[in-house]
Structure formats: structure tokens, C-alpha cells
Design an enzyme around this catalytic site. Sequence first.
Site, PDB file in Angstrom:
ATOM      1  CG  ASP A 482      90.271 -45.878 -66.613  1.00 30.73           C
ATOM      2  OD1 ASP A 482      90.171 -45.358 -67.919  1.00 30.73           O
ATOM      3  OD2 ASP A 482      89.157 -46.260 -66.071  1.00 30.73           O
ATOM      4  CG  LEU A 483      88.723 -39.856 -64.559  1.00 29.67           C
ATOM      5  CD1 LEU A 483      88.120 -38.650 -65.242  1.00 29.67           C
ATOM      6  CD2 LEU A 483      89.735 -39.410 -63.321  1.00 29.67           C
ATOM      7  CG  ASP A 525      87.458 -42.720 -68.422  1.00 27.99           C
ATOM      8  OD1 ASP A 525      87.845 -43.212 -69.230  1.00 27.99           O
ATOM      9  OD2 ASP A 525      86.569 -43.078 -67.724  1.00 27.99           O
TER      10      ASP A 525
END
Length: 615
Positions: A482-483, A525
Site C-alpha cells: 500500500d503506497l 494504490d
Amino acid sequence: MRVLSLRILLLAWVSLLSITALAAPTLVLDDSTVTVSDLQPFVSYLRDPGNSLDPSSVMDQPGAFRPTSERGGLNFSYTQDRVWLKVTVVSAAEHSTDWILEMRYPSLDRVTLYSVGADGTSVQHQGDTLPYKQRDLKHRNPIFGLRLEPGETRTLYIAAQSHGSLTLDAQLWQAEHFHEHSQASYVLLALYFGMLLALAIYNLLLFAVLRERSFVLYVCFVVSFGAGVAAINGLGAQFIWPGLGAPGNRILPFGLSLSAAVGVLFTRSFLDTARRTPVLDALLATFAWCAMLATLVTLFIPIQPALQLMSITGLLTTVVLFAAGLVCVIKRIPGARIFVIAWLMLLVGGMLLGLRNFGLVPSNFITVNAMQIGSAVEMLLLSLGLAARFNELKRLKEQAQLQALSAQKQVVQALVHQERILALRVAERTEALAEANKQLELLAMQDPLTGLGNRSALSRHLPQAMQRTARRREFLSLTLIDLDGFKSINDELGHDVGDQVLVEIARRLTDCARQTDLVGRLGGDEFILISEGIAGPEDALQQGQRLLDALSMPLELDGVSVSVGASIGISLSNGIEPDVEALMRQADQAMYQRKRSGRHGVVLHTTPSPSRREA
């Protein structure tokens, strides 16, 4: 000479009586007289409003009778009064003669003849409320027998009362001539009712074949109308319900009122007003309900109001349907013209009969039989209209069949031609279809932005990878990425830059992955990496660290340098435990544990720790 002198004396005596008295002239009957078609000039009348006069009191006051010339006819219309008629006849014949006095209107409730002569008074009873077996002479009309000796004078008193129209037109026949006339009239009526029966059976058979509602409504109209006409002309009381007596009076208003209601329903079906003219159809439907209500009312109200209601309902129905037909003619609805002509015939006949019943027109053969004449023509025309409709339906069906056959031939020819073309293209189409299916399948498994596998690809790949891992007795790692900070890039630099970041992240993940690994994007993302052949937890953590290092490097996008971090969670499975759902959940828990600890790092889910299966 003696006979001639006798006749001269009789004529002189009759003339003297006619001049000196107010009563009607005496009727002289001789050998040359075959029939007296109109007795009105020789008849005087007396009205008994309270029905209180008995025969003796009537005979005792000859001055109370008035000549019928004062009122212009013997139609007393609808009245509750009893009416007495008086006529004096003298025989100038040379021998005894038998006569028949016929009341020409069959639908009289009770008629009694008192024949007064030198031999006393004889009494005869007739009327349609009298059961047929109790009538003195058996006939559909009220008739009375009269025998006159040469030179005999008899005074005839006729007492009549009826809930219907009290029409007392009468004629006097020599007996043998009357029987000839009666047979002829029965033949005409038999033809009329035979025609009705034939039309009813014919259209009933058409209904059985075509299942067209108009035909069964026409049959109901013919039957109900025929019952009413049979009651009017006396055939019903003679042949159909001879023992019914007074209750048979209900059949006339009920039958004709019912035919009016059914006639409206037939009109709606015949002219197809529901589809072609909805406003007119709504009006006709309302009128049909009113006519049906009037039909039911005739069963419960007194007979005379019921008969009056019948006459009004019949007249209104005929006028309404005639007007409806004219509207349909204007709208060019098929069959409307023949319908209008048919109902015009019935309209004329019904109006003549109704006007005669109310005493507004004189009573004669035409007005008495107007309904039968008009109805015969009307029903024939309507049957022709239905036949024309049947032929039109048949023509349309045949035309549709021919069109279908022609279309079928064209289709067959086209199919043969297409078959030749398809035979040449089938290989090309099959190959193209296979390629298209392959592309569709590939597109269905790819994220459209990054080209990575999507959730569908993950759902297909992960169970298979678990089976291979279990079979090889190895480990499989599931890595969720997960960015961190991606939302601020989207908000500050725009979605286009954000999309470029995701594409670059996808490229870096693919570069770090092995050929056997699956790199996918779960949405937004969030990314996923499935790796088989992992040696153990340390190997999984090292792979996660390599991913983190690759993602931490700045990204140069259109002269803009951006940096993102990543929270990475890893879970391990030996292919059996944990299962797919637990494996995803553990990786998700590890990733969120990293986010809670300050983000940008790698966490391996270690509770519980799977073990490699022993051989």
C-alpha cells in the site's frame, strides 16, 4: 223476388237505425261478403276506468257507447282501463254462415266476446294470459266463432284488457277464408323464424370454428330478439310456452330488452370500437350497462311499465346504434356501411311499432308487423356483414400465409447463399474468434491502467499456486503493498500525475519480481505480489525489502520529482495452511500493522508460523 224484398227491408231498417241513433251503423253480411278487413266504422266503444262494469250493466246502457270515429282508431295505447266494443251484425245471406272475428294484435292479455241474439247470450274467452288449452278457439290471435242464420241480428260486445298496448283492430272473416288466410300467415311466420334459426345455427358454427366473439354475440342477439317477437305474434304462447299463462307476459319485455343490450355489445365487437374509436366505445359500454339494467328491471316491475320501458329501451338502442354506425362510417371503419343500413331497417321497424304502441300512428299490417319485417332485413344484412368479415379474415390469413411462404423461400435462398459464403469464411472467423476470445480473456485479467493482473487474475492464479506449493512442499508468500503519500500526490499534482506514478510503480514491481511471480493491482494504490518457491520467512522478508528499496527511489515525471513510500505486509503458506482467505487476511493485518507503526516498512505475519511439510 221474395229474397230481394227481404234485403230491401233490411237495408231500409238499418239505414233508419243509423240515422236516428248515435251508435255506429249496423254491419250487414250477405253471401258476397268474404271478409270485412276493417270493422272500425261499425264499432262503438265504452271505456271502463274502474273495471267495474259487468256485461249486463253494459248491455243496459247502449247510449254510453261512442262511435270510434270520434277518436280516429281502435288503438287505446297503454291503459289500465277495460274497453268495451259493440258491433251489431245482420245476416242478409240466404243460408247459415260461419264467421270468425279476429283481433289482429296477438299480445292482448284477456279478450271476452258476448254474443247477444234471439237465442240468448254466448260467451267466449281468449287472450295470451289464458293458457292455450283453455282458449275456446286455438289460434295465435284472439279469435271468436260466430254462426248467423238468414235474417238473424246479433249484437257483439267485446271486453278487452291488457297490460301492453291495447290495440283492438279487428276483422271479420268467413270461416273457410279465414283458415286459408291463417295458413298463409303461419307459413310466413315459419319462414321468418326458420330464417332466424338458420342464421343462429350458421353463426354458432362459425363461432365454433373461428372463436370470434362477434359471432356468439350475434347468436345471442338473434335468440333473445326471436323470443320477444314470438311473444308479440302469439307463437310463443301457442307453441313454446303454451301453459305459462300470465307469467309469459314477462318474456316479451325481457327478450326485447335483452336483445337491445346484446345488440350494443355486438356493435362494439363488430365495429371493433375499442381499438378504432375508444371514446365511442366507452359511450356504448355505458349504454350497454344501462340496457342490461333495464332488462333486469323488466323482471320485477309491473307488466305495463315493463312494456313501456321495453319500448323506450328499444327505440333508444336503435337510434344510438344507428348514430354510432354513422360515426364509424365517417371514420371509414370496415363494415360500418352495411351495419348502418341494417340498423336503419330495424330503426324504421322499431319506431313504427313503438309509435303504434303509443297510439301515435294507425294500426295496420305494416305497423303491426314492422318489427318483424325490419328485423328480418336487419339480421340478414348483419349476417352478410359477418360473412364478409369472415371472408376478409380468411383473405388476410391466406395473404399472410402467402407472404410467410414467400418470405420463407427468400430466407432459404439467402441461407443457401450465406452457407456458401460462410463455408469460405468459417476458418477465418474461427481463428479470429479464438484470437478475440484470447484477447478478451487477457483484458478480463488485466488492470486497464497498469497492465498488471487484476482481482480476477488473482482469484484464478492464487488457488493454483497454493496447489503447486503443497505438491512441491515449499512456501508461498503473499505480499500486499500500500503506497504511502500517494493521496497527496493526487490532490496536489492531479490525477494524471497520479496515474503516471501508479504506472511507474507497476513497472518497478514487475522488474523486482521473478518470471513465475504474479504482480497485480487490487485497486487504488494497493498492489499484490504472489511468489512461489520461497525458502522461508527470511527469504520473504528480503524480497519485501528489495521491493521497498525499489519503490523508495524518487520518480521523475515530466520534470517533476516525486517520492512515495510503501507499507508492506507479508504472509506465508505451505499450500495447505493458512488457506487462501486466511493468507490474504494475514497479509492485510501485517500491512496495517506497519501503517500503525509509522508506515514505510515491511512486516511479516508470524502468528502462527506455517511449517514446511515433511516428505
